[in-house]
Design an enzyme around this catalytic site. Sequence first.
Site, mmCIF file in Angstrom:
data_model
loop_
_atom_site.group_PDB
_atom_site.id
_atom_site.type_symbol
_atom_site.label_atom_id
_atom_site.label_comp_id
_atom_site.label_asym_id
_atom_site.label_seq_id
_atom_site.Cartn_x
_atom_site.Cartn_y
_atom_site.Cartn_z
ATOM 1 N N ASP A 78 118.948 39.956 69.252
ATOM 2 C CA ASP A 78 118.225 40.569 68.148
ATOM 3 C C ASP A 78 118.658 42.031 68.127
ATOM 4 O O ASP A 78 119.083 42.575 69.162
ATOM 5 C CB ASP A 78 116.721 40.436 68.407
ATOM 6 N N ASP A 80 116.880 45.115 66.283
ATOM 7 C CA ASP A 80 115.847 46.144 66.346
ATOM 8 C C ASP A 80 114.950 45.966 67.568
ATOM 9 O O ASP A 80 114.402 44.880 67.802
ATOM 10 C CB ASP A 80 115.000 46.111 65.075
ATOM 11 N N GLY A 168 116.911 40.038 61.795
ATOM 12 C CA GLY A 168 116.174 40.091 60.543
ATOM 13 C C GLY A 168 116.244 41.481 59.931
ATOM 14 O O GLY A 168 115.581 41.765 58.949
ATOM 15 N N LYS A 212 117.667 32.664 61.872
ATOM 16 C CA LYS A 212 118.309 33.124 63.105
ATOM 17 C C LYS A 212 118.571 31.948 64.044
ATOM 18 O O LYS A 212 119.652 31.837 64.642
ATOM 19 C CB LYS A 212 117.438 34.186 63.787
ATOM 20 N N ASP A 235 112.803 40.412 71.347
ATOM 21 C CA ASP A 235 111.591 41.113 71.775
ATOM 22 C C ASP A 235 110.328 40.679 71.026
ATOM 23 O O ASP A 235 109.234 40.944 71.489
ATOM 24 C CB ASP A 235 111.755 42.627 71.583
ATOM 25 N N ASN A 238 109.482 36.945 65.957
ATOM 26 C CA ASN A 238 110.543 36.508 65.058
ATOM 27 C C ASN A 238 111.780 36.025 65.808
ATOM 28 O O ASN A 238 112.686 35.449 65.208
ATOM 29 C CB ASN A 238 110.932 37.663 64.123
#
Length: 279
Positions: A78, A80, A168, A212, A235, A238
Amino acid sequence: MNLIIQGGALPTFLLDRIKAATVARSVEPRPPQVVRFAGASRTPEFDALIPLIEAEKLDWAFIEAGKKFSDFGLICFDMDSTLITIECIDELADFAGKKEEVSAVTEAAMRGEIDYRESLRRRLSLMAGLDARVLARVYGERLLLSDGARELLEAAQNAGLRTAILSGGFTYFTERLRIELGFDFATSNELEISGGKLTGRVVGDIVDAAAKAHHLARLTDELGLKKEQVIACGDGANDLMMMAQAGLSVAFHAKPATRAKADVAINFGGLNSLLNLFD
């Protein structure tokens, strides 16, 4: 199984209790600040010690004995708050004077309290009309890699793993990171821009949790890999569907719900501390 505890000095009283609780065959100090309990078993007695271990700001993980990093073929991240330290959408919102409002929605989405698609639409709508030039300012002035990210990525590339960003977030950032860091793949949302301003929408379908996971499954298949050859790092809520597609799921400085479902949680160390789990 081996139990790896890392990130600082392990007090002797705790070491002895952990060895007894896990019925470990041997205890092996491994610099820097790593202890491996070989032949360990996770037991209720060990679980009772977890608050004491984490109070020392130590990370722990059970991993299959003899497992090598090079046994894997793909590692995905991921973006962010995992690969990088910020939430790009929150920093964009800061330029629009809406950071507090957008950050609250981001946090709720990462905890799984709001559907990601709805949360993204809600946050982006607050930034309609924002000058697109702020994208470059966020990338240049505020985006920082997470501790250990560069080292982990370099180790993955040296070990022959393929690398991917599945986010995302937004292509403006993922594509620059892909090029700068040498990632093999990147998937994310494309911000719609008209007349040099953000419209508050994305182009095409939203890349959400299901997307994802789908992209990770597709990459795994295209690369001829098995699920157990894939590592996924995230983290937030999502990321859980994506992490479920991997043989080894890693929660990095994650929300409690994400930590609870991951195979490995890195709560205190950098991303490169993942490397200490393997032989």
